[in-house]
Design a protein around this motif. Structure first.
Motif, PDB file in Angstrom:
ATOM      1  N   MET A  15       0.861  -1.249  -0.008  1.00 31.90           N
ATOM      2  CA  MET A  15      -0.038   0.191   0.153  1.00 31.90           C
ATOM      3  C   MET A  15       0.757   1.256   0.034  1.00 31.90           C
ATOM      4  O   MET A  15       0.952   2.050   1.078  1.00 31.90           O
ATOM      5  CB  MET A  15      -0.978  -0.020   1.192  1.00 31.90           C
ATOM      6  CG  MET A  15      -1.958  -1.166   1.293  1.00 31.90           C
ATOM      7  SD  MET A  15      -2.769  -1.139   2.835  1.00 31.90           S
ATOM      8  CE  MET A  15      -4.145  -2.287   2.462  1.00 31.90           C
ATOM      9  N   GLY A  19      -0.642   7.817  12.034  1.00 32.31           N
ATOM     10  CA  GLY A  19      -0.824   6.762  10.976  1.00 32.31           C
ATOM     11  C   GLY A  19      -1.843   5.844  11.625  1.00 32.31           C
ATOM     12  O   GLY A  19      -2.610   6.204  12.386  1.00 32.31           O
ATOM     13  N   GLY A  20      -2.254   4.749  11.134  1.00 28.78           N
ATOM     14  CA  GLY A  20      -3.361   3.773  11.293  1.00 28.78           C
ATOM     15  C   GLY A  20      -3.351   3.498  12.735  1.00 28.78           C
ATOM     16  O   GLY A  20      -4.116   3.124  13.536  1.00 28.78           O
ATOM     17  N   THR A  21      -1.997   2.854  13.000  1.00 29.18           N
ATOM     18  CA  THR A  21      -1.904   2.012  14.301  1.00 29.18           C
ATOM     19  C   THR A  21      -2.108   3.031  15.386  1.00 29.18           C
ATOM     20  O   THR A  21      -2.768   2.470  16.145  1.00 29.18           O
ATOM     21  CB  THR A  21      -0.321   1.845  14.413  1.00 29.18           C
ATOM     22  OG1 THR A  21       0.017   0.760  13.094  1.00 29.18           O
ATOM     23  CG2 THR A  21       0.121   0.893  15.677  1.00 29.18           C
ATOM     24  N   ASN A  24      -6.034   4.018  15.358  1.00 32.35           N
ATOM     25  CA  ASN A  24      -6.803   2.810  15.979  1.00 32.35           C
ATOM     26  C   ASN A  24      -6.418   2.560  17.461  1.00 32.35           C
ATOM     27  O   ASN A  24      -7.497   2.398  18.245  1.00 32.35           O
ATOM     28  CB  ASN A  24      -6.509   1.508  15.307  1.00 32.35           C
ATOM     29  CG  ASN A  24      -6.977   1.505  13.939  1.00 32.35           C
ATOM     30  OD1 ASN A  24      -8.281   1.642  13.754  1.00 32.35           O
ATOM     31  ND2 ASN A  24      -6.363   1.183  12.916  1.00 32.35           N
ATOM     32  N   HIS A  34      -6.510  -5.981  10.809  1.00 36.56           N
ATOM     33  CA  HIS A  34      -5.319  -5.757  10.863  1.00 36.56           C
ATOM     34  C   HIS A  34      -4.642  -5.949  12.153  1.00 36.56           C
ATOM     35  O   HIS A  34      -5.565  -5.883  13.127  1.00 36.56           O
ATOM     36  CB  HIS A  34      -4.839  -4.247  10.498  1.00 36.56           C
ATOM     37  CG  HIS A  34      -3.620  -3.738  10.389  1.00 36.56           C
ATOM     38  ND1 HIS A  34      -2.453  -3.504  11.416  1.00 36.56           N
ATOM     39  CD2 HIS A  34      -2.818  -3.760   9.321  1.00 36.56           C
ATOM     40  CE1 HIS A  34      -1.466  -3.411  10.956  1.00 36.56           C
ATOM     41  NE2 HIS A  34      -1.436  -3.547   9.385  1.00 36.56           N
ATOM     42  N   THR A  50     -13.635  -3.349   9.690  1.00 38.61           N
ATOM     43  CA  THR A  50     -12.659  -2.600   8.739  1.00 38.61           C
ATOM     44  C   THR A  50     -13.412  -2.479   7.140  1.00 38.61           C
ATOM     45  O   THR A  50     -14.026  -3.351   6.636  1.00 38.61           O
ATOM     46  CB  THR A  50     -11.296  -4.005   8.391  1.00 38.61           C
ATOM     47  OG1 THR A  50     -11.078  -4.247   9.644  1.00 38.61           O
ATOM     48  CG2 THR A  50     -10.348  -3.251   7.545  1.00 38.61           C
ATOM     49  N   GLY A  60     -12.113  -2.053   4.087  1.00 35.32           N
ATOM     50  CA  GLY A  60     -10.620  -2.180   3.459  1.00 35.32           C
ATOM     51  C   GLY A  60      -9.728  -2.979   4.134  1.00 35.32           C
ATOM     52  O   GLY A  60      -8.801  -2.163   4.578  1.00 35.32           O
ATOM     53  N   THR A  70      -6.168  -5.067   5.046  1.00 33.89           N
ATOM     54  CA  THR A  70      -5.027  -4.938   4.328  1.00 33.89           C
ATOM     55  C   THR A  70      -4.651  -6.191   3.530  1.00 33.89           C
ATOM     56  O   THR A  70      -3.998  -5.760   2.299  1.00 33.89           O
ATOM     57  CB  THR A  70      -3.968  -5.167   5.594  1.00 33.89           C
ATOM     58  OG1 THR A  70      -4.548  -4.305   6.780  1.00 33.89           O
ATOM     59  CG2 THR A  70      -2.712  -4.709   4.963  1.00 33.89           C
ATOM     60  N   ASP A 124     -12.067   0.695  10.996  1.00 37.34           N
ATOM     61  CA  ASP A 124     -10.740   1.062  10.731  1.00 37.34           C
ATOM     62  C   ASP A 124     -10.783   1.284   9.330  1.00 37.34           C
ATOM     63  O   ASP A 124     -10.946  -0.136   8.523  1.00 37.34           O
ATOM     64  CB  ASP A 124     -10.120  -0.221  11.079  1.00 37.34           C
ATOM     65  CG  ASP A 124      -8.629  -0.075  10.222  1.00 37.34           C
ATOM     66  OD1 ASP A 124      -8.321   0.868   9.846  1.00 37.34           O
ATOM     67  OD2 ASP A 124      -7.859  -1.092  10.833  1.00 37.34           O
ATOM     68  N   ALA A 155      -8.745   2.869   7.653  1.00 42.75           N
ATOM     69  CA  ALA A 155      -7.400   3.493   7.242  1.00 42.75           C
ATOM     70  C   ALA A 155      -7.183   3.369   5.673  1.00 42.75           C
ATOM     71  O   ALA A 155      -6.706   4.208   5.043  1.00 42.75           O
ATOM     72  CB  ALA A 155      -6.146   2.708   7.996  1.00 42.75           C
ATOM     73  N   TYR A 156      -7.480   2.119   5.046  1.00 43.82           N
ATOM     74  CA  TYR A 156      -7.135   1.993   3.846  1.00 43.82           C
ATOM     75  C   TYR A 156      -8.389   2.328   2.922  1.00 43.82           C
ATOM     76  O   TYR A 156      -8.311   3.291   1.896  1.00 43.82           O
ATOM     77  CB  TYR A 156      -6.771   0.501   3.428  1.00 43.82           C
ATOM     78  CG  TYR A 156      -6.492   0.377   1.767  1.00 43.82           C
ATOM     79  CD1 TYR A 156      -5.078   0.850   1.617  1.00 43.82           C
ATOM     80  CD2 TYR A 156      -7.305   0.031   0.874  1.00 43.82           C
ATOM     81  CE1 TYR A 156      -4.774   0.959   0.155  1.00 43.82           C
ATOM     82  CE2 TYR A 156      -6.797  -0.142  -0.355  1.00 43.82           C
ATOM     83  CZ  TYR A 156      -5.532   0.601  -0.663  1.00 43.82           C
ATOM     84  OH  TYR A 156      -5.083   0.568  -1.836  1.00 43.82           O
ATOM     85  N   ASP A 210      -6.663   7.068   6.897  1.00 49.62           N
ATOM     86  CA  ASP A 210      -5.238   7.257   6.523  1.00 49.62           C
ATOM     87  C   ASP A 210      -4.945   8.003   5.252  1.00 49.62           C
ATOM     88  O   ASP A 210      -4.999   7.589   4.276  1.00 49.62           O
ATOM     89  CB  ASP A 210      -4.415   6.112   6.649  1.00 49.62           C
ATOM     90  CG  ASP A 210      -4.092   5.617   8.020  1.00 49.62           C
ATOM     91  OD1 ASP A 210      -4.430   6.137   9.023  1.00 49.62           O
ATOM     92  OD2 ASP A 210      -3.341   4.454   7.974  1.00 49.62           O
ATOM     93  N   HIS A 222      -2.267   9.059   4.533  1.00 46.44           N
ATOM     94  CA  HIS A 222      -0.985   8.433   4.136  1.00 46.44           C
ATOM     95  C   HIS A 222      -1.189   7.165   3.225  1.00 46.44           C
ATOM     96  O   HIS A 222      -0.247   6.567   2.676  1.00 46.44           O
ATOM     97  CB  HIS A 222       0.149   8.249   4.784  1.00 46.44           C
ATOM     98  CG  HIS A 222       0.070   7.361   5.714  1.00 46.44           C
ATOM     99  ND1 HIS A 222       0.963   7.283   6.949  1.00 46.44           N
ATOM    100  CD2 HIS A 222      -0.674   6.107   5.992  1.00 46.44           C
ATOM    101  CE1 HIS A 222       0.501   6.294   7.869  1.00 46.44           C
ATOM    102  NE2 HIS A 222      -0.249   5.414   7.264  1.00 46.44           N
ATOM    103  N   LYS A 223      -2.367   6.652   3.178  1.00 48.18           N
ATOM    104  CA  LYS A 223      -2.675   5.434   2.148  1.00 48.18           C
ATOM    105  C   LYS A 223      -3.464   5.857   0.775  1.00 48.18           C
ATOM    106  O   LYS A 223      -2.866   6.021  -0.076  1.00 48.18           O
ATOM    107  CB  LYS A 223      -3.607   4.408   3.119  1.00 48.18           C
ATOM    108  CG  LYS A 223      -2.981   3.769   4.075  1.00 48.18           C
ATOM    109  CD  LYS A 223      -3.465   2.650   4.632  1.00 48.18           C
ATOM    110  CE  LYS A 223      -2.559   1.904   5.580  1.00 48.18           C
ATOM    111  NZ  LYS A 223      -2.446   2.610   7.073  1.00 48.18           N
TER     112      LYS A 223
HETATM  113  C1  LIG Z   1      -6.788  -1.723   7.548  1.00 49.23           C
HETATM  114  C2  LIG Z   1      -5.626  -1.047   8.064  1.00 49.23           C
HETATM  115  N1  LIG Z   1      -5.742  -0.738   9.495  1.00 49.23           N
HETATM  116  C3  LIG Z   1      -4.379  -0.275  10.228  1.00 49.23           C
HETATM  117  C4  LIG Z   1      -3.212  -0.241   9.685  1.00 49.23           C
HETATM  118  C5  LIG Z   1      -1.972   0.310  10.295  1.00 49.23           C
HETATM  119  O1  LIG Z   1      -1.684   1.383   9.721  1.00 49.23           O
HETATM  120  P1  LIG Z   1      -0.176   2.130   9.783  1.00 49.23           P
HETATM  121  O2  LIG Z   1       0.702   1.193   9.009  1.00 49.23           O
HETATM  122  O3  LIG Z   1      -0.480   3.479   9.240  1.00 49.23           O
HETATM  123  O4  LIG Z   1       0.163   2.499  11.048  1.00 49.23           O
HETATM  124  C6  LIG Z   1      -3.095  -0.791   8.233  1.00 49.23           C
HETATM  125  C7  LIG Z   1      -1.689  -0.613   7.545  1.00 49.23           C
HETATM  126  O5  LIG Z   1      -1.524  -1.227   6.519  1.00 49.23           O
HETATM  127  C8  LIG Z   1      -4.212  -1.197   7.434  1.00 49.23           C
HETATM  128  O6  LIG Z   1      -4.314  -1.660   6.529  1.00 49.23           O
END
Ligand SMILES: Cc1ncc(COP(=O)(O)O)c(C=O)c1O
Length: 454
Positions: A61, A119-121, A124, A146, A194, A196, A198, A223, A225-226, A257, A259-260
């Motif tokens: 990604m 970021g996503g981590t 979340n 994730h 979720t 999307g 990962t 989530d 994020a994607y 995110d 950044h995705k």
């Molecule tokens: C669905 C999902 N959630 C969370 C994350 C974690 O995000 P990050 O890598 O920006 O910390 C990812 C990373 O690929 C993701 O795809």
């Protein structure tokens, strides 16, 4: 890569930057070392990467950072604003608020709390922390979620439960219903959905999950994020996925995110919270920091964030990008998302028609395609294809997936994973598919002839 035209604009902008604060004595850094040599060394070192920025890269990604974001980050970074406090980054704090307001408007949220994260981590983790502080003690995720959620539950000392996924990798709402019914009386759940995943961009059935609220009490954290931005083009997705996206605004908390899929460099996520009152968030985030918040004319976002220092330059880059590509359902940004989805649908169709290739999911929910070559050693064939594609100038990724054999037994094999997240991918689908099909046939033939020779 920055276009030459934008490089010229950037050089002109840098000249203007030298003129900011004309009332101060002019200042440029002076050091005893020369930078030229080390910059040349850096460029050499950077060559030791896959070309993530190039349309020929369709692996992880990793999209490209759009020019306006690169330029804005570069310019803003020289101020080094810190969006922790208003006085640490006044201009970029305002930009961050405007970005979050736009994201909330996309969701039709009038009242929300939110901010950028690294970021996503972290987004979340912070969401689950807020849910815990508001009473939740159990996190329920699908097996396709994730890994960060399990880790967050562990950090936060929350009970962690997993729900099975359906064939397409999305959360099974029937299994979720059973799990909710079997919870202990003391469990206060937050269900993580979720949009999307990962692995393959699967979309959890938010509509079905929300219908379970008729019988069970739980909070919903999404989530996205994607996949979050795909909300803008939900009408163009498959029916079940559109229905799921329709319920995104009903979530209690959402991570998206930039950044995705938001064309930003890594280090730019976003968290949006709904239904958290001013006083509750005040109570959760309250901390003593007598040395931080002096300027009360504007908000200090960092008073209500898990992370303290956060780059104002990231907010500037996102703000500038959103000026050029606003979050509009009929705008250019939506067209980018649509071309990514169309590229993935087209790629799946082309691969589906090939005897030796098997798709993990027939129709991609978003823009990720996962497949393998049917042969005696699938994982070895995947590795071969990965290497051969790379040798021919196409960069893809690999992922381990459970596949079921004819006897119904699941086994884990390595597959090829294509993330078609650049708008240019649509124009090169045919070329990439041709290459994949040609090489896959050769690899499958090799296995067949080895088998016949035995
Ligand atoms: C669905 C999902 N959630 C969370 C994350 C974690 O995000 P990050 O890598 O920006 O910390 C990812 C990373 O690929 C993701 O795809």
């Amino acid at each position: 890569m920055l276009s030459r035209k934008n490089l010229e604009i950037l050089v002109a902008a840098q000249k203007r930057l030298y003129c900011t604060f004309p009332e101060l004595p002019s200042f440029e850094q002076r050091w005893d070392f020369e930078t030229d040599g080390v910059i040349q060394a850096l460029l050499t070192r950077l060559g030791d990467n896959d070309p993530y920025f190039h349309p020929r890269y369709a692996g992880h990604m990793s999209g490209y950072v759009c020019d306006v974001a690169v330029m804005s980050y570069f310019l803003a970074m020289q101020f080094n604003p810190n969006n922790h406090s208003y006085d640490g980054g006044r201009a970029t704090t305002k930009m961050e608020v405007e970005c979050l307001d736009s994201m909330a408007r996309m969701l039709d949220w009038n009242h929300y709390q939110g901010h950028l994260t690294s970021g996503g981590t972290i987004g979340n983790l912070e969401a689950l922390w807020i849910h815990r502080e508001m009473g939740a003690n159990t996190v329920i995720c699908s097996k396709g979620a994730h890994f960060t959620h399990k880790r967050a539950a562990n950090i936060l000392d929350l009970k962690y439960l997993e729900v099975d996924v359906t064939k397409d990798g999305s959360l099974c709402s029937i299994a979720l219903s059973g799990l909710l019914a079997a919870l202990e009386a003391t469990d206060v759940p937050v269900v993580v959905c979720t949009l999307g995943t990962t692995l393959n961009g699967a979309i959890d059935p938010l509509d079905e999950i929300f219908s379970l609220k008729a019988e069970h009490d739980f909070k919903v954290h999404v989530d996205a994020a994607y996949g979050g931005y795909f909300y803008l083009i939900r009408a163009r997705l498959a029916g079940r996925n559109r229905k799921a996206f329709d319920f995104l605004p009903a979530a209690d908390s959402i991570v998206i995110d930039p950044h995705k899929h938001g064309l930003q460099g890594f280090g730019c996520g976003a968290l949006l919270l709904r239904g958290v009152s001013e006083s509750t968030s005040q109570a959760i985030y309250t901390h003593d920091s007598p040395y931080t918040y002096f300027d009360r004319r504007g908000i200090s976002i960092g008073e209500k964030t898990l992370e303290c220092s956060r780059p104002g330059a990231a907010a500037a880059a996102l703000w500038a990008t959103m000026q050029c590509l606003p979050l509009e359902e009929e705008g250019e940004f939506s067209r980018v998302l649509l071309s990514c989805h169309t590229a993935a649908v087209k790629m799946s169709e082309l691969l589906f028609a090939v005897d030796d290739v098997r798709l993990i999911v027939r129709e991609p929910a978003l823009d990720i395609v996962v497949f393998y070559i049917e042969c005696a050693d699938i994982s070895a064939a995947t590795r071969q294809l990965y290497e051969q594609l790379k040798a021919s100038g196409f960069y893809v990724a690999m992922a381990d997936c459970d596949i079921s054999s004819e006897t119904g037994v699941f086994r884990e094999v390595s597959c090829i994973r294509l993330t078609l997240m650049k708008k240019e991918h649509l124009a090169m689908v045919d070329e990439l598919a041709d290459q994949i099909i040609r090489l896959s046939k050769c690899i499958a033939d090799e296995y067949r002839s080895q088998y016949q020779a035995l």
